[in-house]
Design a protein around this motif. Structure first.
Motif, mmCIF file in Angstrom:
data_model
loop_
_atom_site.group_PDB
_atom_site.id
_atom_site.type_symbol
_atom_site.label_atom_id
_atom_site.label_comp_id
_atom_site.label_asym_id
_atom_site.label_seq_id
_atom_site.Cartn_x
_atom_site.Cartn_y
_atom_site.Cartn_z
ATOM 1 N N ALA A 253 -84.522 38.671 36.366
ATOM 2 C CA ALA A 253 -84.245 40.423 36.226
ATOM 3 C C ALA A 253 -83.147 40.900 37.297
ATOM 4 C CB ALA A 253 -85.393 41.142 36.475
ATOM 5 N N TYR A 254 -83.678 40.479 38.761
ATOM 6 C CA TYR A 254 -82.768 41.066 39.698
ATOM 7 C C TYR A 254 -81.365 40.645 39.747
ATOM 8 C CZ TYR A 254 -81.567 41.649 44.732
ATOM 9 O OH TYR A 254 -80.852 42.020 45.881
ATOM 10 N N ILE A 255 -81.175 39.328 39.526
ATOM 11 C CA ILE A 255 -79.545 38.954 39.737
ATOM 12 C C ILE A 255 -78.941 39.491 38.548
ATOM 13 C CG2 ILE A 255 -79.863 36.617 38.714
ATOM 14 C CD1 ILE A 255 -77.851 37.605 41.952
ATOM 15 N N ILE A 256 -79.431 39.619 37.410
ATOM 16 C CA ILE A 256 -78.916 40.134 36.275
ATOM 17 C C ILE A 256 -78.436 41.528 36.251
ATOM 18 C CG2 ILE A 256 -78.723 40.477 33.719
ATOM 19 C CD1 ILE A 256 -79.755 37.615 33.455
ATOM 20 N N LYS A 257 -79.576 42.287 36.767
ATOM 21 C CA LYS A 257 -79.152 43.840 37.220
ATOM 22 C C LYS A 257 -78.089 43.973 37.936
ATOM 23 C CE LYS A 257 -81.569 47.925 38.910
ATOM 24 N NZ LYS A 257 -80.693 47.872 39.972
ATOM 25 N N ALA A 258 -77.931 43.132 39.148
ATOM 26 C CA ALA A 258 -76.882 43.191 40.154
ATOM 27 C C ALA A 258 -75.653 43.132 39.397
ATOM 28 C CB ALA A 258 -77.072 42.249 41.239
ATOM 29 N N MET A 263 -72.228 45.488 39.747
ATOM 30 C CA MET A 263 -70.848 44.920 39.814
ATOM 31 C C MET A 263 -70.083 45.662 38.921
ATOM 32 S SD MET A 263 -68.883 42.522 41.233
ATOM 33 C CE MET A 263 -69.941 41.580 42.224
ATOM 34 N N ARG A 264 -70.571 45.886 37.713
ATOM 35 C CA ARG A 264 -70.078 46.781 36.616
ATOM 36 C C ARG A 264 -69.488 48.142 37.568
ATOM 37 N NH1 ARG A 264 -73.884 49.965 33.151
ATOM 38 N NH2 ARG A 264 -73.991 51.012 35.113
ATOM 39 N N ASP A 265 -69.881 48.597 38.295
ATOM 40 C CA ASP A 265 -69.730 49.942 38.587
ATOM 41 C C ASP A 265 -68.816 49.842 39.921
ATOM 42 O OD1 ASP A 265 -71.008 51.098 36.668
ATOM 43 O OD2 ASP A 265 -72.681 51.706 37.848
#
Length: 422
Positions: A253-258, A263-265
């Protein structure tokens, strides 16, 4: 399997007829046959590649390798070590939150924590690493979201008691984030001692050749984000179709949210060619770390015996107060960086550095070439005298990064520089 045996082979393994060397996928975007396929990826970027601001095959191979080396479930490379620190913390901190850190950290990180985060409404609370567990816990606030430390502090060369701070952090319901730049996973794997997130400035030992700036965040996958303190990982994310990261991605969850959110923003993703060069460094990391240590130990012993030197900080020395922690976390070894204080303070340190011939005066460290720096007037010059003292930095301190040249040549350079200041 030990990390040094994994290092050469994880991340990219060529199959029959494929190139021996990691390919550089030099493309910003990726083609699909239908709008529905692209839409599905925007719903869930783990399903495929859409744009190289999120992910790139070359960079992903390096991310997999570093995650494997650290023993994590996933990693995300960034354009710099500072970007890794920034995103690692913003992934779980917002305006109105706070974090706990020891002051023995890189000067740029102190600036980030003390000034930039303050502007963003995030407070950094510094604690004495030698304080009791109770005193450290008393520094926590209801809004404290994490604890931060460096395995080997830059440039103080103190060793962070990872297990102790992990236990404190977990008792308080928050994760421990460790900057493992100087140790690398060859000397220490913080997850094995309870850390939850690891970051690196890959510009240092992982790259090793001063070719490109970079960073990485690695997720252990072990922290329970559903404990009530981190609703942003549990509750629906309105910016991503109402997805719940913990529900959908479990221990990642943590690394995918990042990646999906930050990273998207922020778009601080490295170029494919940078990852290619980083991979070349990773392939020799175990061999280089061993030689850095051997050279540095010889230099540290020489410095310890020099009448021009007031004190030497190198956890590999048994006389160093950090040696017991180095035994526990680094196998009694250390990286190639030595901090030492020259008698005579700043003027003597500056004169000594100017006299060096082999060692280059530069704002870098952990290179294959020996380099030297005066922290108080260079990397940490924005710090007040009080902050310098808290970070363990004396005006006469020199940070000496031992390279892979002949150690006899390095010693000869030191001897002639010391002779010049007599």
């Amino acid at each position: 399997m030990k990390p040094e045996t994994k290092c050469l082979h994880s991340g990219y393994t060529p199959k029959n007829g494929e190139p021996r060397v990691l390919p550089i996928v030099q493309s910003t975007t990726y083609v699909y046959d239908s709008a529905a396929e692209v839409a599905a990826i925007f719903d869930d970027p783990t399903k495929g590649l859409c744009y190289s601001r999120f992910a790139n095959p070359t960079v992903m191979a390096v991310e997999e390798k570093i995650a494997d080396l650290e023993g994590g479930v996933g990693a995300m490379c960034t354009a710099s070590g500072q970007a890794a620190t920034l995103l690692a913390i913003l992934n779980i901190c917002k305006a109105g939150d706070s974090l706990i850190s020891t002051p023995e950290i890189y000067g740029g990180t102190i600036n980030l924590f003390s000034y930039t985060f303050k502007k963003l409404g995030i407070e950094c609370i510094y604690v004495d690493k030698n304080a009791s567990d109770e005193e450290i816990k008393a520094a926590f606030k209801p809004n404290t979201k994490l604890v931060f430390g460096e395995t080997i502090a830059n440039p103080a060369l103190t060793v962070f008691d990872i297990e102790r701070f992990a236990n404190i952090a977990h008792d308080m319901g928050v994760p421990l984030i460790v900057d493992n730049t100087f140790a690398t996973p060859i000397l220490c794997r913080p997850f094995e001692f309870g850390a939850d997130i690891v970051i690196h400035s890959t510009s240092k030992y992982m790259d090793g050749h001063a070719l490109q700036v970079g960073g990485v965040i690695v997720d252990s996958g072990k922290f329970d984000w559903t404990n009530g303190k981190f609703p942003e990982l549990v509750e629906p994310d309105e910016s991503y179709h109402g997805i719940s990261y913990t529900e959908t991605y479990g221990n990642m969850a943590y690394i995918i949210k990042a990646r999906m959110q930050l990273m998207r923003d922020f778009g601080v993703y490295p170029a494919a060619h940078s990852a290619f060069l980083l991979n070349l460094g990773l392939e020799t990391l175990p061999v280089r770390m061993e030689q850095y240590y051997k050279n540095a130990m010889t230099v540290a012993e020489f410095l310890e015996s020099s009448p021009s030197v007031e004190s030497v900080s190198f956890p590999g020395l048994k006389s160093d107060p950090n040696y017991p922690l180095a035994e526990k976390y680094l196998g009694g070894k250390c990286c190639g960086v030595i901090s030492f204080i020259i008698k005579g303070g700043r003027p003597a340190a500056a004169k000594f550095m100017d006299a060096l011939k082999l060692a280059s005066n530069e704002v870098h460290v952990a290179d294959i070439r020996t380099c030297v720096l005066h922290p108080a007037s260079e990397t940490h010059r924005q710090l007040t005298d009080e902050q310098l003292a808290a970070a363990g930095i004396d005006g006469g301190m020199v940070r000496f990064s031992v390279g892979l040249e002949s150690v006899d040549d390095i010693l000869d350079d030191l001897k002639q520089a010391f002779a010049a200041i007599q």
